[in-house]
Enzyme design. Structure first.
Site, PDB file in Angstrom:
ATOM      1  N   SER A  51       0.828  -1.199   0.000  1.00 13.73           N
ATOM      2  CA  SER A  51       0.000   0.000   0.000  1.00 13.73           C
ATOM      3  C   SER A  51       0.873   1.263   0.000  1.00 13.73           C
ATOM      4  CB  SER A  51      -0.960  -0.047   1.186  1.00 13.73           C
ATOM      5  OG  SER A  51      -2.025   0.855   1.028  1.00 13.73           O
ATOM      6  N   ASP A  71      -5.453  -4.562  -2.108  1.00 15.53           N
ATOM      7  CA  ASP A  71      -4.384  -4.068  -1.249  1.00 15.53           C
ATOM      8  C   ASP A  71      -3.535  -5.211  -0.678  1.00 15.53           C
ATOM      9  OD1 ASP A  71      -3.065  -2.967   1.226  1.00 15.53           O
ATOM     10  OD2 ASP A  71      -4.163  -1.172   0.638  1.00 15.53           O
TER      11      ASP A  71
END
Length: 437
Positions: free
Chosen positions: A124, A280
């Site tokens: 991320s 993610d």
């Protein structure tokens, strides 16, 4: 990217390095140390003396690029006055705008100049920092790569602030609630979270106009980055179909890969890479550490945390509960890896292994710059705040934390772990003898 077994997470004892990458440490009588009794120095492929092993990239360091800028108050330093650099791997957590805290840590480490980054893993926002950092460190004629990396990180986060000023206007007011005090969720934030969950991400604008994508594309030449051999990158993403973690390595990293690593499923459409879709990477590797065991020479790993591990107060309000769930969720994969490392430490330290197997194990030395105190006053709602003053405040906190860590623990790099995994991260369990009794 082809879905082979190397993309899957290894077993709970993953610390066997491949032949030819590392050598076993000396097995003679070694004085015991309380912090890491059997911490071992790594050797280079061509060196036989283990005492010289704790250098950048395990002794396999390429010559340092000449500096193009002299220090502000002195002439260009002589070669012999430059500090000897130590090799270390970086694990960078994700956490939205709180990644600016990691920016500050990296800025201080680059300014200090005594650490060489062999491998960098991220998820991320950690991926964003990792990619921008690695791109900044690429060799350029007449340019100091460390100063270039500092400039690149500054430019990236400035771009994030400018791009997000209108896209996240509803979140900007959160910063006005801080003023150095612990953050309480406003009532409207809970309402916004409820509304956000009702809005399908497929109704959001396409990924091509995602402001973060535009900023990253302007900052990084991914084609040149993929050809880099200076730093090994490991970027995690979650395969939506299989539910497995996928580690993308330097030669595989594209703009789509970086965006997949930062794709929150309730905000954005999954990112398609080849025939699969990804979310993610923080769900399964935040950050992933196990690639370091196999693919880097150094034994030292520095984790830069964003999500606080510990909070003393009990969450009561809905926003507080969601905040704590968010922190626990995004720390879960890291704590699982810590448990595996702790187990291998135990096997080696207590002599559970036959000598021929012990020689093959890599003994990771773990260091961490935590965020429990530095980000304690910030809730998960502030991960969407891109106000420049807020981001630079986080940067300054990160710089201060890194400065304290360097002062306290730089001498320990290559020698011993500076965290006690069992005490600081894992539940203490009775030993086998006590269980049997």
């Amino acid at each position: 990217m082809n879905g082979t077994s190397t993309d899957l997470e290894p077993s709970d004892v993953p610390l066997l390095p491949p032949d030819g990458l590392t050598r076993p440490a000396r097995t003679g009588n070694v004085a015991k140390q309380s912090a890491a009794p059997h911490a071992r120095k790594r050797t280079s492929v061509s060196a036989d003396d283990a005492s010289d092993a704790i250098t950048a990239k395990g002794g396999a360091q390429t010559p340092e690029a000449p500096r193009s800028r002299a220090p502000a108050k002195s002439t260009k330093p002589s070669r012999r006055r430059q500090p000897k650099r130590k090799g270390i791997d970086l694990g960078l957590q994700g956490g939205g705008a709180h990644g600016a805290y990691t920016w500050g840590v990296l800025d201080k480490l680059l300014e200090d100049g005594r650490l060489e980054f062999e491998g960098i893993s991220g998820a991320s926002a950690g991926t964003m920092n990792a990619v921008v950092l690695a791109h900044g460190l690429l060799d350029r004629p007449g340019v100091d790569p460390r100063e270039k990396a500092r400039e690149a990180l500054h430019s990236f986060w400035l771009g994030v602030s400018q791009a997000g000023s209108s896209a996240t206007a509803w979140a900007q007011t959160v910063f006005s609630w801080l003023n150095g005090r612990p953050t309480e969720y406003p009532v409207w934030h809970d309402w916004m979270q409820s509304m956000q969950q009702l809005m399908a991400p497929f109704s959001q604008p396409p990924a091509e106009i995602n402001p973060l994508r535009t900023v990253l594309e302007a900052q990084v030449d991914f084609e040149r980055l993929r050809e880099s051999t200076a730093t090994r990158l490991f970027v995690s993403a979650t395969n939506v179909r299989t539910g497995n973690i996928h580690i993308f390595r330097t030669h595989e990293i594209t703009l789509d890969v970086a965006m997949a690593s930062a794709c929150l499923p309730w905000l954005f459409k999954p990112v398609k890479i080849d025939e699969d879709f990804y979310w993610d990477g923080g769900y399964l590797g935040n950050p992933p550490l196990y690639p370091f065991y196999y693919e880097t020479l150094t034994s030292d790993i520095l984790i830069v945390h964003i999500n606080p591990i510990e909070r003393k107060e009990k969450p009561v309000l809905p926003g507080q509960i969601m905040n704590r769930v968010n922190e626990i969720t995004f720390n879960a994969s890291l704590q699982r890896e810590f448990r595996a490392i702790s187990f291998v430490h135990k096997l080696i330290d207590e002599g559970w292994l036959k000598p021929e197997f012990r020689k093959r194990l890599k003994y990771p030395l773990i260091h961490s710059i935590r965020a429990d105190k530095e980000l304690y006053d910030l809730s998960s709602s502030t991960k969407f705040v891109t106000d420049w003053h807020f981001l630079t405040t986080l940067r300054d906190r990160g710089r201060e934390a890194a400065s304290r860590w360097l002062e306290a623990h730089f001498a320990d790099v290559g020698v011993r772990s500076t965290v006690d995994l069992r005490r600081d991260y894992l539940q203490r369990l009775p030993d086998a003898t006590a269980i049997k009794a």
